[in-house]
Design a protein around this motif. Structure first.
Motif, PDB file in Angstrom:
ATOM      1  N   ALA A 194      44.585  36.678  37.260  1.00 26.24           N
ATOM      2  CA  ALA A 194      45.484  37.800  36.964  1.00 26.24           C
ATOM      3  C   ALA A 194      44.711  38.987  36.398  1.00 26.24           C
ATOM      4  O   ALA A 194      44.957  40.138  36.780  1.00 26.24           O
ATOM      5  CB  ALA A 194      46.573  37.361  35.985  1.00 26.24           C
ATOM      6  N   PHE A 195      43.761  38.738  35.513  1.00 27.08           N
ATOM      7  CA  PHE A 195      42.971  39.847  34.955  1.00 27.08           C
ATOM      8  C   PHE A 195      42.211  40.569  36.056  1.00 27.08           C
ATOM      9  O   PHE A 195      42.172  41.788  36.111  1.00 27.08           O
ATOM     10  CB  PHE A 195      41.981  39.325  33.892  1.00 27.08           C
ATOM     11  N   ILE A 250      43.298  44.550  30.818  1.00 28.38           N
ATOM     12  CA  ILE A 250      42.292  44.620  29.756  1.00 28.38           C
ATOM     13  C   ILE A 250      42.729  43.700  28.622  1.00 28.38           C
ATOM     14  O   ILE A 250      41.913  43.000  28.026  1.00 28.38           O
ATOM     15  CB  ILE A 250      42.151  46.075  29.242  1.00 28.38           C
ATOM     16  N   VAL A 277      57.312  43.417  24.665  1.00 29.20           N
ATOM     17  CA  VAL A 277      58.070  44.161  25.682  1.00 29.20           C
ATOM     18  C   VAL A 277      57.204  45.197  26.369  1.00 29.20           C
ATOM     19  O   VAL A 277      57.621  45.821  27.340  1.00 29.20           O
ATOM     20  CB  VAL A 277      59.302  44.854  25.062  1.00 29.20           C
ATOM     21  N   ARG A 329      51.541  42.336  31.815  1.00 28.56           N
ATOM     22  CA  ARG A 329      51.875  40.992  32.256  1.00 28.56           C
ATOM     23  C   ARG A 329      51.790  40.030  31.090  1.00 28.56           C
ATOM     24  O   ARG A 329      50.798  39.998  30.377  1.00 28.56           O
ATOM     25  CB  ARG A 329      50.917  40.537  33.360  1.00 28.56           C
ATOM     26  N   ILE A 330      52.849  39.251  30.928  1.00 29.74           N
ATOM     27  CA  ILE A 330      52.920  38.284  29.840  1.00 29.74           C
ATOM     28  C   ILE A 330      52.317  36.970  30.320  1.00 29.74           C
ATOM     29  O   ILE A 330      52.556  36.548  31.447  1.00 29.74           O
ATOM     30  CB  ILE A 330      54.389  38.103  29.413  1.00 29.74           C
ATOM     31  N   ILE A 331      51.513  36.338  29.471  1.00 30.25           N
ATOM     32  CA  ILE A 331      50.836  35.105  29.846  1.00 30.25           C
ATOM     33  C   ILE A 331      51.410  33.938  29.031  1.00 30.25           C
ATOM     34  O   ILE A 331      51.350  33.963  27.810  1.00 30.25           O
ATOM     35  CB  ILE A 331      49.324  35.231  29.577  1.00 30.25           C
ATOM     36  N   PRO A 332      51.991  32.934  29.693  1.00 30.70           N
ATOM     37  CA  PRO A 332      52.474  31.756  28.956  1.00 30.70           C
ATOM     38  C   PRO A 332      51.278  30.993  28.366  1.00 30.70           C
ATOM     39  O   PRO A 332      50.243  30.872  29.024  1.00 30.70           O
ATOM     40  CB  PRO A 332      53.172  30.914  30.032  1.00 30.70           C
ATOM     41  N   ASP A 339      51.155  48.398  33.856  1.00 27.38           N
ATOM     42  CA  ASP A 339      50.571  47.103  34.219  1.00 27.38           C
ATOM     43  C   ASP A 339      50.602  46.180  33.018  1.00 27.38           C
ATOM     44  O   ASP A 339      49.620  46.060  32.286  1.00 27.38           O
ATOM     45  CB  ASP A 339      49.118  47.276  34.664  1.00 27.38           C
ATOM     46  N   ASN A 361      52.135  50.994  28.977  1.00 23.37           N
ATOM     47  CA  ASN A 361      51.370  50.730  30.184  1.00 23.37           C
ATOM     48  C   ASN A 361      52.270  50.096  31.245  1.00 23.37           C
ATOM     49  O   ASN A 361      53.036  49.187  30.950  1.00 23.37           O
ATOM     50  CB  ASN A 361      50.279  49.723  29.783  1.00 23.37           C
ATOM     51  N   VAL A 412      52.349  34.290  25.067  1.00 20.06           N
ATOM     52  CA  VAL A 412      53.604  33.924  24.400  1.00 20.06           C
ATOM     53  C   VAL A 412      53.804  32.413  24.404  1.00 20.06           C
ATOM     54  O   VAL A 412      53.280  31.698  25.257  1.00 20.06           O
ATOM     55  CB  VAL A 412      54.823  34.588  25.096  1.00 20.06           C
ATOM     56  N   TYR A 469      44.828  42.287  38.662  1.00 16.59           N
ATOM     57  CA  TYR A 469      45.639  43.400  38.171  1.00 16.59           C
ATOM     58  C   TYR A 469      44.881  44.312  37.205  1.00 16.59           C
ATOM     59  O   TYR A 469      45.477  45.130  36.531  1.00 16.59           O
ATOM     60  CB  TYR A 469      46.916  42.852  37.520  1.00 16.59           C
ATOM     61  N   HIS A 470      43.562  44.130  37.115  1.00 13.46           N
ATOM     62  CA  HIS A 470      42.747  44.966  36.241  1.00 13.46           C
ATOM     63  C   HIS A 470      43.310  45.026  34.832  1.00 13.46           C
ATOM     64  O   HIS A 470      43.409  46.095  34.242  1.00 13.46           O
ATOM     65  CB  HIS A 470      42.609  46.373  36.808  1.00 13.46           C
TER      66      HIS A 470
END
Lengths: 460, 460
Positions: free
Chosen positions: A235-236, A242, A195, A221-224, A219, A217, A247, A239-240
């Motif tokens: 995406a890295f 780290i 979350v 973002r969840i990565i399938p 920023d 944070n 998931v 959206y910078h």
């Protein structure tokens, strides 16, 4: 650190290149089988530099170096190898070396080592792992190639939402199985779905009683797990990020990808585009003559077919050329300029698609721009070359034909240069793939057709 | 997080592309001057996506959007812009917007904003900074363009060698001026020279009384402030650095570069190579027709000169072509194959140099390989096309001429394709720069010369 040992603070001419003297000493040690000298020479080197060295020597020498290195082998020197050389080196490892590698590496690196191996070789490496690690690696291998699931590591630090700074610090101090290096703590709900994420620097800067969920944070973002690694890298960079939590299909946290892995993918994808554009396939500098020749064969084979089509077009106008031999002299100029202009449009389009700068929103504006640029440059250079043709052969009409043919061909160059990669992208293919061959075929065919056709009509 | 708000865990078709409906709504809000609606629409977007949107619209619309956005402007949306658009947008900012930008950004981002501006515009932005920040930015601007000094940020956390985990945690909790996000603490000696680095994850995992210098990272590399950013990016990728301390000529710590900055440079450099190879210069998708046409002009101008040289070679053999018009039909095949083979070698060489895989150690082996590959593929494809020529025109000797010309031209293609970029690199130039033009010129000239020359001797 003493004055003498101080590192140079001036940028070196050849920054970060391997020292040739060191390489010579290493190879000499391998030559005479001087194990201790070899280990002493390799030890101070970075694993990535050892990998570069392994890539630059040939396979028999590699085999001797690996054997001589023995139990002192640096596991990360193997994971740093490019895939072509990696698949040659891993089967060379002794059971003793495999055990050392298995003990030290995290799951993402183990996956990288074995993913392309033959099944029996893969078995041999996996046997060196303990049961938990083996299962983790086998699970990762079930994700598609070049997906987030292959790229991720399973080692991570997560915490429930209600934890405080103090609790997570105590947890980490007590744990003896933390990842080698990590930058964020993933916050999960009771069903283990991520979350949010808290940066370590935020944890360090706050008091023990602060709740973690107040430090999350923005920023995040969840990565399938089955997302393409290319999209992950985008995406890295965009959206910078780290750390990116990965998931499964149920949204449960199964691993993390860190920016250094994404950086490598980004570099690889840019390299792939460049090579596809030039029709080089996935050859590597370390490849041998035979592999290299074979890797370049398909594109050359396609090119010879398209060149024959262009020749067939010229053959249609044999009579015209026989009458005016100046046409044979001038016709390559029209196709050469068209090919170059087309390559320019193509390159811009491929980059624009890779960086998501070309979207359905601005696509038609970009296409229109390419066509106008083609017409503008075609008009200018056509005029120039028309004047040259007129002066050279003394036929004013020949100048006009050249001018018109160039204008038309550079218009077509702009159009196909942008439409072909966009079309491939829409069709789900890599926009760089074989674009070049279609573009130069179009500009060759249209160039010869326009120039010789106009000449037949206007000069005979 | 409720069930409904759960993010999609399947990879999207068009991952990370801007939603066209949102873009339309934003542009509509700008159109009618609906300030609150605009702010509400932009707020949930990532700054990098807003930057993409700004890149995709034209300048009058940009000006209206920026003006309407007012004091709510997102400073990082401006720093995310590509340099071409950035230099158009920064002068649009109102004093009020500049103040907000100046307040939020770190020094590396401020440097990026102003570095290419005209002096009066630069002055306007710098005036919005407080004295300390202004001095820091001005100091950074004294470093050469594209150097580590321009890339670094001055905000960092450093500690003396004798500090413990407890001391650094207390220091960070007490400090109210920490960098936004950071991953390592730089350990410095009494003269403020970096001697090591401790990852935050190591600090978190150890007890308060542990001395920092026992936790130092082995992968520690000092970056001189005037090192080229390209070399910096290479070092980050090669050695998996997360943080790189930057030092001045006296070896004193002046800033840090973090991996996300290095990643952007790596991407930019790969893009630059690709564009240089295609002769596109530094144009961007957002450029307008006129700028684009102008950016492509120089390479096309060079190409027209080399095309004329090739034509002059053909002109030498006008008599031969008049006698055997089949030569005009077949000659483009020889040059087309040569050009393609040359581009293949060239691309491999440019990548090999960029990734330091071609060194003085293996250079001659690579050159030899390219020549042998050229001969092998030349022999095979020459035979093929020779057979076609023989069957098509019924002259066996024409087939032999084609075969020999192809063999020779593909040998030359391999040789110049590898030697030109290596030569440029040795001379300190970018190996991608104008390599393509020399390679195709060589393969065109040699191709026509070999084919028509051999034909004159063997067929007349």
């Amino acid at each position: 650190m003493t004055e003498a040992a101080e590192p140079a603070v001036e940028p070196a001419e050849d920054a970060y290149a391997l020292d040739a003297a060191v390489v010579d000493a290493i190879l000499a040690a391998v030559e005479v089988g001087a194990r201790e000298r070899l280990v002493a020479l390799l030890n101070p080197l970075h694993d990535a530099d050892i990998a570069d060295l392994l890539e630059q020597i040939d396979q028999p020498l590699r085999a001797r170096l690996i054997a001589l290195w023995g139990a002192d082998i640096a596991p990360y020197a193997i994971t740093e190898l490019r895939s072509g050389v990696r698949d040659l080196v891993v089967p060379l490892l002794s059971p003793e070396q495999l055990a050392r590698v298995a003990e030290e590496l995290e799951t993402d690196d183990m996956v990288y080592l074995v993913e392309d191996l033959a099944e029996t070789d893969q078995e041999k490496v996996l046997d060196a792992l303990d049961d938990a690690d083996r299962m983790a690696v086998e699970r990762s291998l079930t994700y598609p190639e070049y997906s987030a699931g292959r790229l991720m590591q399973r080692e991570l630090v997560s915490a429930p939402e209600h934890w405080t700074v103090g609790e997570i610090i105590d947890y980490m101090r007590a744990s003896d199985d933390l990842p080698d290096e990590f930058y964020d703590v993933i916050i999960v709900d009771p069903r283990h779905r991520p979350v949010g994420m808290v940066a370590l620097s935020k944890i360090m800067a706050n008091r023990r009683e602060t709740r973690l969920d107040t430090l999350m944070n923005e920023d995040f973002r969840i990565i399938p797990a089955d997302q393409a690694q290319e999209d992950v890298a985008y995406a890295f960079n965009q959206y910078h990020l780290i750390t990116g939590p990965v998931v499964d299909a149920q949204g449960r946290l199964v691993g993390v990808i860190t920016i250094d892995d994404a950086m490598e993918v980004l570099e690889d994808e840019a390299e792939e585009d460049m090579k596809l554009l030039a029709g080089v396939g996935d050859e590597e500098i370390a490849d041998r003559v035979w592999e290299t020749a074979r890797a370049r064969f398909p594109w050359l084979a396609v090119n010879i077919c398209t060149a024959l089509i262009a020749s067939a077009v010229i053959a249609l106008f044999s009579g015209t050329i026989e009458a005016i031999v100046a046409l044979a002299v001038l016709m390559p100029i029209v196709t050469s300029m068209g090919g170059n202009a087309g390559t320019q449009s193509l390159t811009v389009a491929v980059r624009g698609l890779a960086t998501r700068d070309i979207t359905s929103k601005n696509m038609w504006r970009v296409v229109r721009r390419e066509v106008i640029v083609g017409v503008l440059n075609g008009a200018v250079f056509g005029m120039l070359i028309g004047a040259v043709g007129f002066i050279w052969f003394g036929t004013p009409m020949l100048g006009v034909v050249l001018w018109l043919a160039m204008l038309l061909n550079m218009l077509v160059a702009g159009l196909v240069g942008i439409l072909i990669p966009i079309g491939l992208d829409r069709a789900g293919a890599d926009p760089a793939l074989a674009s070049g061959v279609f573009v130069t075929m179009s500009t060759d065919v249209i160039g010869f057709l326009a120039f010789l056709g106009l000449a037949s009509v206007m000069l005979l």
